[in-house]
Design a protein around this motif. Sequence first.
Motif, PDB file in Angstrom:
ATOM      1  N   ALA A  45       0.828  -1.210   0.000  1.00 40.62           N
ATOM      2  CA  ALA A  45       0.000   0.000   0.000  1.00 40.62           C
ATOM      3  C   ALA A  45       0.861   1.259   0.000  1.00 40.62           C
ATOM      4  N   ASP A  46       1.867   1.299   0.890  1.00 46.36           N
ATOM      5  CA  ASP A  46       2.774   2.447   0.923  1.00 46.36           C
ATOM      6  C   ASP A  46       3.542   2.571  -0.384  1.00 46.36           C
ATOM      7  N   ASN A  47       4.027   1.428  -0.889  1.00 45.49           N
ATOM      8  CA  ASN A  47       4.823   1.457  -2.121  1.00 45.49           C
ATOM      9  C   ASN A  47       3.996   1.958  -3.304  1.00 45.49           C
ATOM     10  N   LEU A  48       2.723   1.610  -3.342  1.00 46.95           N
ATOM     11  CA  LEU A  48       1.831   2.105  -4.395  1.00 46.95           C
ATOM     12  C   LEU A  48       1.731   3.634  -4.335  1.00 46.95           C
ATOM     13  N   HIS A  49       1.580   4.153  -3.129  1.00 43.28           N
ATOM     14  CA  HIS A  49       1.506   5.607  -2.963  1.00 43.28           C
ATOM     15  C   HIS A  49       2.769   6.282  -3.482  1.00 43.28           C
ATOM     16  N   PHE A  50       3.932   5.710  -3.148  1.00 45.09           N
ATOM     17  CA  PHE A  50       5.188   6.329  -3.566  1.00 45.09           C
ATOM     18  C   PHE A  50       5.403   6.234  -5.074  1.00 45.09           C
ATOM     19  N   ILE A  51       4.997   5.141  -5.672  1.00 46.01           N
ATOM     20  CA  ILE A  51       5.106   5.028  -7.134  1.00 46.01           C
ATOM     21  C   ILE A  51       4.255   6.093  -7.798  1.00 46.01           C
ATOM     22  N   LYS A  52       3.034   6.266  -7.305  1.00 46.78           N
ATOM     23  CA  LYS A  52       2.132   7.241  -7.916  1.00 46.78           C
ATOM     24  C   LYS A  52       2.599   8.681  -7.708  1.00 46.78           C
ATOM     25  N   THR A  53       3.203   8.974  -6.571  1.00 50.18           N
ATOM     26  CA  THR A  53       3.577  10.360  -6.267  1.00 50.18           C
ATOM     27  C   THR A  53       5.024  10.694  -6.621  1.00 50.18           C
ATOM     28  N   ARG A  54       5.891   9.674  -6.727  1.00 48.85           N
ATOM     29  CA  ARG A  54       7.312   9.946  -6.964  1.00 48.85           C
ATOM     30  C   ARG A  54       7.810   9.515  -8.346  1.00 48.85           C
ATOM     31  N   GLU A  55       7.094   8.607  -8.995  1.00 45.59           N
ATOM     32  CA  GLU A  55       7.553   8.086 -10.287  1.00 45.59           C
ATOM     33  C   GLU A  55       6.732   8.738 -11.396  1.00 45.59           C
ATOM     34  N   GLU A  56       7.353   9.639 -12.132  1.00 37.67           N
ATOM     35  CA  GLU A  56       6.639  10.498 -13.073  1.00 37.67           C
ATOM     36  C   GLU A  56       5.786   9.714 -14.068  1.00 37.67           C
ATOM     37  N   THR A  57       6.281   8.586 -14.528  1.00 33.40           N
ATOM     38  CA  THR A  57       5.572   7.776 -15.521  1.00 33.40           C
ATOM     39  C   THR A  57       4.193   7.346 -15.048  1.00 33.40           C
TER      40      THR A  57
END
Length: 482
Positions: free
Chosen positions: A228-240
Amino acid sequence: MSKIKFYYGNEVPLEMHKVRIVQKLNLPPIEQRVEAMEEAGYNTFLLKNKDVFMDMLTDSGVNAMSDKQQAAMLEADDSYAGSTTFTKLESKIQEIFGKEYFLPAHQGRACENIISKTYVKQGSVVPMNYHFTTTKSHIVVNGGRVEEVFKDEALKITSDDPFKGNMDIAKLRDVIETNGVENIPFVRMEAGTNLIGGQPHSLQNLHEVRKVCDEYGILLVLDASLLADNLHFIKTREETYQNKSIREITREIADLCDIIYFSARKLGCARGGGICTNSKDVYMKMREYVTLYEGFLTYGGMSVREMEAMAVGLEETMDEEMINQGPQFIEYMSNELMKKGVPVVTPAGGLGCHINAMEFVDHIPQSEYPAGALAAAIYIISGARGMERGTMSEQRDENGNETLSHMELVRMALPRRVYTLSQINYVVDRIAWLYENRKLIGGLKFVEEPSVLRFFFGKLTTTSQWQQELVAKFREDFGDSL
């Protein structure tokens, strides 16, 4: 949760839920807290909850359930075999992860046991972005060993790297070539590396790991407990992926992995776990271990009520407003501590706020467990229970020598939808005071030391009477305050 800029003040996290059920807390006087700490052998795991004001030990099994989860638990089908509840959970797993086969287990370490029993043998080597304590123990017990292939940035306490949990691809290839493909049963990725501050991996990195696994014909296993946390970081930190939905990102991750396992005590805010895959061969190899160690294939050691809650919780995990509370509260707490000079892991990760004990109490040698000592001191002066993530969480080598941890961290976990900002501010205030008086804290030594997973139930004592000096200074500064 959303971040809201106040007209008169700073930008702060704003809870996107309301509290309907409350639980009374107890804050014992500091003298009672010292007695409780001594009785617990200076191991925060052994504290009784009646002596704890804020339980920030873990986010495992202590996240708040939603009203929909509570309601779903009343619909549970108690059948031993062929339960409708299991079918509901299995369908949700298939919908979210796109995996046809699902094996239930009572929690994440049970999944690790089943996977290790199935694939790890004497001489096996398992590469991973970073180990977790129970994962490593299961692999070692079955005759294997762990090779950590994290990138150098992972061990930098202060960093602006958004994905310190990424696997080093060059190191991965080297481990495979050095040990031989035949000795690598699988590659393990952990979504949100627990022991180095809940640091995420990027989706791009997972694609790169998948490519290597395809080249060598090796299974890719994902520990999705902190997904769940990792999903949040991918969405907010990974531009793609900023314009992708959480559901779309989840499916892309799942499609890259041969086996996904998780603890629902973290993922889904319920109690249980499971393993899912699209391979019938993989499923058949593991199936008998579920029946042997966990229970029948349609409950796997779980209460059906928890399975109902898990199905709802997994669906709620697809909501960004639900999964962003943890990371945003953690970021807030980390920023507030940094303003007061307290050393913390940056960037803020998932699971909890991680305090750098190596710097906080740099006068305590690692052989005297600085992170354990700091966790004990934080409890004594605040009533908040955190967890040591350092040398105590390791175990001695085959010759009895201490294995010094890469990091000495104290994790102050933030269970989802449980604490308020005022409570977090209280803990920040007490930790900031402790930092100003940090030289009063001394070391610890074991008086009862298990050979495996000693941080769970080992007992220690202080190397001096530092706890009494700490109480005296507390009373001098706070008077009769708790």
